[in-house]
Design an enzyme around this catalytic site. Structure first.
Site, PDB file in Angstrom:
ATOM      1  N   ASP A  59     -13.962  -9.337  -2.715  1.00 51.34           N
ATOM      2  CA  ASP A  59     -13.293  -8.825  -3.921  1.00 51.34           C
ATOM      3  C   ASP A  59     -12.329  -7.700  -3.548  1.00 51.34           C
ATOM      4  O   ASP A  59     -11.597  -7.186  -4.407  1.00 51.34           O
ATOM      5  CB  ASP A  59     -14.292  -8.415  -5.007  1.00 51.34           C
ATOM      6  CG  ASP A  59     -15.225  -7.301  -4.576  1.00 51.34           C
ATOM      7  OD1 ASP A  59     -15.184  -6.894  -3.404  1.00 51.34           O
ATOM      8  OD2 ASP A  59     -16.012  -6.844  -5.428  1.00 51.34           O
ATOM      9  N   SER A  60     -12.266  -7.357  -2.248  1.00 49.30           N
ATOM     10  CA  SER A  60     -11.195  -6.473  -1.774  1.00 49.30           C
ATOM     11  C   SER A  60      -9.837  -7.078  -2.101  1.00 49.30           C
ATOM     12  O   SER A  60      -8.822  -6.390  -2.056  1.00 49.30           O
ATOM     13  CB  SER A  60     -11.322  -6.236  -0.260  1.00 49.30           C
ATOM     14  OG  SER A  60     -11.409  -7.467   0.436  1.00 49.30           O
ATOM     15  N   ASP A  98     -17.394 -13.228  -2.696  1.00 53.17           N
ATOM     16  CA  ASP A  98     -17.995 -12.101  -3.416  1.00 53.17           C
ATOM     17  C   ASP A  98     -18.212 -12.440  -4.887  1.00 53.17           C
ATOM     18  O   ASP A  98     -17.300 -12.968  -5.547  1.00 53.17           O
ATOM     19  CB  ASP A  98     -17.056 -10.890  -3.370  1.00 53.17           C
ATOM     20  CG  ASP A  98     -17.463  -9.898  -2.310  1.00 53.17           C
ATOM     21  OD1 ASP A  98     -18.655  -9.820  -1.971  1.00 53.17           O
ATOM     22  OD2 ASP A  98     -16.563  -9.195  -1.805  1.00 53.17           O
ATOM     23  N   LYS A 126     -21.975 -13.285  -1.844  1.00 57.07           N
ATOM     24  CA  LYS A 126     -22.386 -11.913  -1.536  1.00 57.07           C
ATOM     25  C   LYS A 126     -22.356 -11.106  -2.827  1.00 57.07           C
ATOM     26  O   LYS A 126     -21.488 -11.325  -3.684  1.00 57.07           O
ATOM     27  CB  LYS A 126     -21.425 -11.295  -0.506  1.00 57.07           C
ATOM     28  CG  LYS A 126     -21.634  -9.802  -0.260  1.00 57.07           C
ATOM     29  CD  LYS A 126     -20.940  -9.330   1.007  1.00 57.07           C
ATOM     30  CE  LYS A 126     -19.494  -8.903   0.825  1.00 57.07           C
ATOM     31  NZ  LYS A 126     -19.260  -7.822  -0.144  1.00 57.07           N
ATOM     32  N   GLU A 128     -23.343  -6.835  -4.240  1.00 55.52           N
ATOM     33  CA  GLU A 128     -23.644  -5.473  -3.788  1.00 55.52           C
ATOM     34  C   GLU A 128     -24.940  -4.978  -4.419  1.00 55.52           C
ATOM     35  O   GLU A 128     -25.099  -5.040  -5.643  1.00 55.52           O
ATOM     36  CB  GLU A 128     -22.492  -4.541  -4.168  1.00 55.52           C
ATOM     37  CG  GLU A 128     -21.177  -4.932  -3.507  1.00 55.52           C
ATOM     38  CD  GLU A 128     -20.029  -4.002  -3.893  1.00 55.52           C
ATOM     39  OE1 GLU A 128     -20.261  -3.003  -4.602  1.00 55.52           O
ATOM     40  OE2 GLU A 128     -18.888  -4.299  -3.481  1.00 55.52           O
ATOM     41  N   GLU A 195     -21.873  -1.119   4.695  1.00 57.76           N
ATOM     42  CA  GLU A 195     -20.560  -0.473   4.550  1.00 57.76           C
ATOM     43  C   GLU A 195     -20.725   1.047   4.517  1.00 57.76           C
ATOM     44  O   GLU A 195     -21.491   1.585   3.689  1.00 57.76           O
ATOM     45  CB  GLU A 195     -19.855  -0.962   3.265  1.00 57.76           C
ATOM     46  CG  GLU A 195     -18.490  -0.295   3.085  1.00 57.76           C
ATOM     47  CD  GLU A 195     -17.533  -1.052   2.194  1.00 57.76           C
ATOM     48  OE1 GLU A 195     -17.881  -2.139   1.694  1.00 57.76           O
ATOM     49  OE2 GLU A 195     -16.406  -0.552   2.011  1.00 57.76           O
TER      50      GLU A 195
HETATM   51  O1  KIV Z   1     -14.629  -7.202  -0.461  1.00 61.58           O
HETATM   52  C1  KIV Z   1     -14.670  -7.114   0.768  1.00 61.58           C
HETATM   53  O2  KIV Z   1     -13.701  -7.390   1.476  1.00 61.58           O
HETATM   54  C2  KIV Z   1     -15.911  -6.657   1.372  1.00 61.58           C
HETATM   55  C3  KIV Z   1     -15.857  -6.253   2.806  1.00 61.58           C
HETATM   56  C4  KIV Z   1     -15.255  -4.912   2.913  1.00 61.58           C
HETATM   57  C5  KIV Z   1     -17.192  -6.302   3.441  1.00 61.58           C
HETATM   58  O3  KIV Z   1     -16.905  -6.582   0.725  1.00 61.58           O
END
Ligand code: KIV
Length: 270
Positions: A59-60, A98, A126, A128, A195
């Site tokens: 989600d970056s 994510d 994934k 958090e 992280e």
């Molecule tokens: O969203 C993302 O790119 C991430 C990485 C920084 C691990 O969660």
């Protein structure tokens, strides 16, 4: 206009498909795990051709592709759109997606949204958090979707926390990280991203957990490392990051090429 070189395609389609079990077993084999993000077809294809075993549609993308100030505004439709583009590269590497902010608050929403990301082409998801999302993780894993954990600094909480801070320096944070990591292991996560975890805590987790730790800004002693690919390539000169030194100045090179081409057009060159 863009025709694919078939010899490159053939080369790309040979080679074993990486699964969540492959990633998990890399730790037992003593193999380090390099992981990178990708958000579209070409980037996924290029990262995969470099044999990166874990590719994350993170989600970056909210910050590095969509221009949001942080990841909290990323939506499920945006994630699905980018997962579909990345999945069209048919990577050998495991394609993880994510679950965005507020998409896994309940067991039902977590499961429904994880299934939607898989329908878009993700092979694992994934999210958090640790102990507080165990019911959601269990539902995802029970449905057959491999789960990657994410502990330490949680970017989806940046607004509540007022910034990106290293986690694990105090004894309370240290103990919370150990308990959250154990909860992820017990729930069946195949690996965990750490992280901005204090390096000595990341090392302790790496030594004690049966699943791989994949660090970002958490020191050198994790089982693997993950980076946001545009950060590695120097595509975003507007951000100042402590944990990554770009290996390429892609932004500057792009500017130079564009300016040179512009001059050739303005000056009438063919
Ligand atoms: O969203 C993302 O790119 C991430 C990485 C920084 C691990 O969660």
């Amino acid at each position: 206009m863009h025709s694919l070189d078939t010899s490159m395609v053939l080369e790309h389609v040979t080679g074993a498909k990486i699964t969540a079990a492959t990633i998990r077993n890399m730790k037992a084999r003593g193999q380090k795990i390099p992981a990178l993000t990708a958000y579209d077809f070409p980037m996924t294809r290029l990262v995969d051709e470099a044999s990166i075993p874990l590719i994350l549609v993170g989600d970056s993308l909210g910050m590095v592709v969509l221009g949001y100030p942080d990841t909290t505004r990323v939506t499920m439709p945006e994630m699905e759109h980018h997962v579909r583009a990345a999945a069209r590269a048919k990577p050998h590497g495991l394609l993880v997606a994510d679950l965005p902010y507020h998409s896994y608050q309940t067991v039902d929403s977590a499961l429904g949204n994880a299934l939607s990301l898989v329908a878009a082409g993700a092979e694992a998801v994934k999210a958090e958090g640790g102990r507080e999302i165990v019911p959601q993780i269990s539902a995802i894993i029970d449905s057959g979707i491999p789960f990657l954990g994410h502990l330490g600094m949680l970017p989806q909480h940046v607004l509540e926390e007022g910034g990106y801070h290293v986690k694990g320096r105090s004894e309370a944070e240290h103990q919370a990280l150990l308990a959250d990591a154990q909860a992820l292991v017990d729930a069946g996560a195949f690996a965990v991203v750490l992280e901005l975890v204090a390096p000595h805590v990341a090392r302790e987790l790496t030594e004690s957990l049966p699943i791989p730790t994949i660090g970002i800004g958490s020191g050198p002693d994790c089982d693997g490392q993950i980076l946001v690919t545009p950060d590695l390539l120097g595509m975003l000169p507007w951000y100042n990051l402590k944990h990554v030194k770009p290996k390429l100045n892609a932004a500057e090179q792009m500017r130079l090429v564009v300016e040179e081409w512009k001059r050739s057009v303005v000056n009438g060159a063919k």
